[in-house]
Design a protein around this motif. Structure first.
Motif, PDB file in Angstrom:
ATOM      1  N   ARG A   1       1.837   7.052  -6.573  1.00  0.00           N
ATOM      2  CA  ARG A   1       0.675   7.830  -7.008  1.00  0.00           C
ATOM      3  C   ARG A   1       0.854   9.308  -6.698  1.00  0.00           C
ATOM      4  NH1 ARG A   1      -4.384   5.594  -4.343  1.00  0.00           N
ATOM      5  NH2 ARG A   1      -3.806   3.791  -5.593  1.00  0.00           N
TER       6      ARG A   1
ATOM      7  N   TYR B   1     -17.479 -11.055  -5.639  1.00  0.00           N
ATOM      8  CA  TYR B   1     -16.179 -10.694  -6.211  1.00  0.00           C
ATOM      9  C   TYR B   1     -15.577 -11.871  -6.971  1.00  0.00           C
ATOM     10  CZ  TYR B   1     -16.252  -6.540  -3.249  1.00  0.00           C
ATOM     11  OH  TYR B   1     -16.588  -5.352  -2.660  1.00  0.00           O
TER      12      TYR B   1
ATOM     13  N   VAL C   1      -9.799  -4.633  -6.273  1.00  0.00           N
ATOM     14  CA  VAL C   1     -10.606  -3.981  -7.306  1.00  0.00           C
ATOM     15  C   VAL C   1      -9.935  -2.696  -7.765  1.00  0.00           C
ATOM     16  CG1 VAL C   1     -12.794  -2.776  -7.741  1.00  0.00           C
ATOM     17  CG2 VAL C   1     -12.796  -4.991  -6.570  1.00  0.00           C
ATOM     18  N   ARG C   2      -9.466  -1.897  -6.802  1.00  0.00           N
ATOM     19  CA  ARG C   2      -8.858  -0.607  -7.109  1.00  0.00           C
ATOM     20  C   ARG C   2      -7.618  -0.757  -7.980  1.00  0.00           C
ATOM     21  NH1 ARG C   2      -8.912   0.999  -2.308  1.00  0.00           N
ATOM     22  NH2 ARG C   2      -6.745   0.672  -1.697  1.00  0.00           N
ATOM     23  N   HIS C   3      -6.891  -1.874  -7.818  1.00  0.00           N
ATOM     24  CA  HIS C   3      -5.647  -2.054  -8.567  1.00  0.00           C
ATOM     25  C   HIS C   3      -5.804  -3.024  -9.733  1.00  0.00           C
ATOM     26  CE1 HIS C   3      -4.223  -0.387  -4.706  1.00  0.00           C
ATOM     27  NE2 HIS C   3      -3.328   0.201  -5.481  1.00  0.00           N
TER      28      HIS C   3
ATOM     29  N   HIS D   1      -3.413 -10.373   0.234  1.00  0.00           N
ATOM     30  CA  HIS D   1      -4.224 -10.079  -0.942  1.00  0.00           C
ATOM     31  C   HIS D   1      -4.226 -11.284  -1.891  1.00  0.00           C
ATOM     32  CE1 HIS D   1      -4.573  -5.992   0.357  1.00  0.00           C
ATOM     33  NE2 HIS D   1      -3.345  -5.649   0.051  1.00  0.00           N
TER      34      HIS D   1
ATOM     35  N   LYS E   1     -11.457  -4.487  -1.765  1.00  0.00           N
ATOM     36  CA  LYS E   1     -11.472  -3.137  -2.332  1.00  0.00           C
ATOM     37  C   LYS E   1     -10.118  -2.812  -2.961  1.00  0.00           C
ATOM     38  CE  LYS E   1     -14.922  -1.293   0.872  1.00  0.00           C
ATOM     39  NZ  LYS E   1     -15.158  -0.380   2.018  1.00  0.00           N
ATOM     40  N   TRP E   2      -9.039  -3.224  -2.292  1.00  0.00           N
ATOM     41  CA  TRP E   2      -7.692  -2.994  -2.824  1.00  0.00           C
ATOM     42  C   TRP E   2      -7.512  -3.738  -4.147  1.00  0.00           C
ATOM     43  CZ3 TRP E   2      -3.345  -5.400  -4.502  1.00  0.00           C
ATOM     44  CH2 TRP E   2      -2.159  -4.665  -4.512  1.00  0.00           C
TER      45      TRP E   2
ATOM     46  N   ASP F   1       0.828  -1.203   0.000  1.00  0.00           N
ATOM     47  CA  ASP F   1       0.000   0.000   0.000  1.00  0.00           C
ATOM     48  C   ASP F   1       0.866   1.258   0.000  1.00  0.00           C
ATOM     49  OD1 ASP F   1      -2.223  -1.579   0.041  1.00  0.00           O
ATOM     50  OD2 ASP F   1      -2.642  -1.348   2.175  1.00  0.00           O
TER      51      ASP F   1
ATOM     52  N   ASP G   1     -11.579  -4.857   3.075  1.00  0.00           N
ATOM     53  CA  ASP G   1     -10.541  -3.883   2.709  1.00  0.00           C
ATOM     54  C   ASP G   1      -9.642  -4.439   1.600  1.00  0.00           C
ATOM     55  OD1 ASP G   1     -11.534  -2.131   4.557  1.00  0.00           O
ATOM     56  OD2 ASP G   1     -10.026  -2.573   6.091  1.00  0.00           O
TER      57      ASP G   1
END
Length: 267
Positions: A157, A230, A214-216, A178, A211-212, A150, A208
């Motif tokens: 970013r 998911y 999905v975000r990446h 993950h 979500k990580w 992270d 959490d």
């Protein structure tokens, strides 16, 4: 008294309060030409153990105002013979030493923002010609390595160019929690509560992580009567195999659209 029955376990040889100590010694040995090194830890107890086990580097402890005199500690840290500074989050605010050329992060569980702040302390201090090194010690399959990933992603970013290859991040992913969660949904797309049961982790931690993912770009989700489900982005067809009934169009249905404009309606 409350812990009396646990004391034999706490002090047994099976408990390793400083299990990263061999890795820390290796880092110090591999970079033996450093002028000063700073080790960031998360707990005072760990800081004291590190200082006791690395006396050859004349370590100094930066633990915050409640435990040490910041001015006295900073003066000692600036001495030439002091080559190692061990700091907790409370004590690191006073670290702006140009001589520091080796940063070692013992615990990566601090916020991603602190990850960037710690790098900034190393990069902004001292002459630019001096080579500076940052080393992160992480334990696989724990929140420790998840937090490291992270931190790297957030730093990139926000424009902190660390020079870390995407292949390295993917390599770290293979050792993270993950990855465990991704492996479960690669077999069968599932809602978060069933994923948590499969990997034996708290639901909040799993949510959490999902979500990580999905975000990446590692995972996607669809809505079903069971809520969000998911699955892997690399195999969208997995959703259709498992939830065919919900994803098969029903062309026999009719829809009525009502458009409201002021007081009139058109159907």
């Amino acid at each position: 008294m409350a812990l009396e029955n646990l004391l034999p376990l706490i002090f047994s040889r099976y408990v390793r309060p400083a299990h990263k100590l061999p890795a820390l010694r290796r880092v110090l040995s591999d970079h033996e030409g450093f002028s000063k090194a700073v080790v960031f830890v998360d707990r005072i107890a760990i800081a004291r153990i590190i200082a006791a086990e690395t006396r050859e580097y004349n370590p100094v402890l930066m633990l915050g105002r409640r435990h040490v005199d910041p001015a006295a500690v900073l003066a000692k840290a600036r001495r030439e013979e002091t080559r190692l500074i061990v700091a907790t989050s409370a004590g690191e605010e006073g670290i702006d030493l140009p001589e520091v050329d080796l940063l070692i992060v013992w615990s990566n569980t601090a916020s991603p923002l602190r990850f960037i702040q710690r790098l900034g302390r190393l990069l902004r201090a001292g002459p630019r010609r001096r080579i500076k090194t940052a080393v992160f010690i992480a334990t696989p399959d724990t929140v420790d390595i998840d937090s490291l990933i992270d931190g790297i992603v957030l730093a990139e970013r926000h424009g902190v160019r660390m020079g870390i290859s995407p292949d390295v991040v993917r390599y770290l992913m293979e050792m993270s929690r993950h990855r465990r969660i991704l492996e479960v949904i690669e077999d069968t797309p599932l809602p978060p509560d069933l994923v948590a049961r499969a990997v034996d982790l708290p639901l909040k931690r799993v949510e959490d992580s999902l979500k990580w993912l999905v975000r990446h770009g590692y995972a996607v989700y669809i809505y079903t009567p069971f809520g969000k489900v998911y699955g892997p982005r690399s195999d969208i067809q997995a959703f259709y195999r498992v939830h065919k009934d919900y994803l098969t169009p029903n062309t026999s249905l009719e829809a009525t659209v009502v458009l409201k404009a002021g007081k009139t309606q058109e159907q």
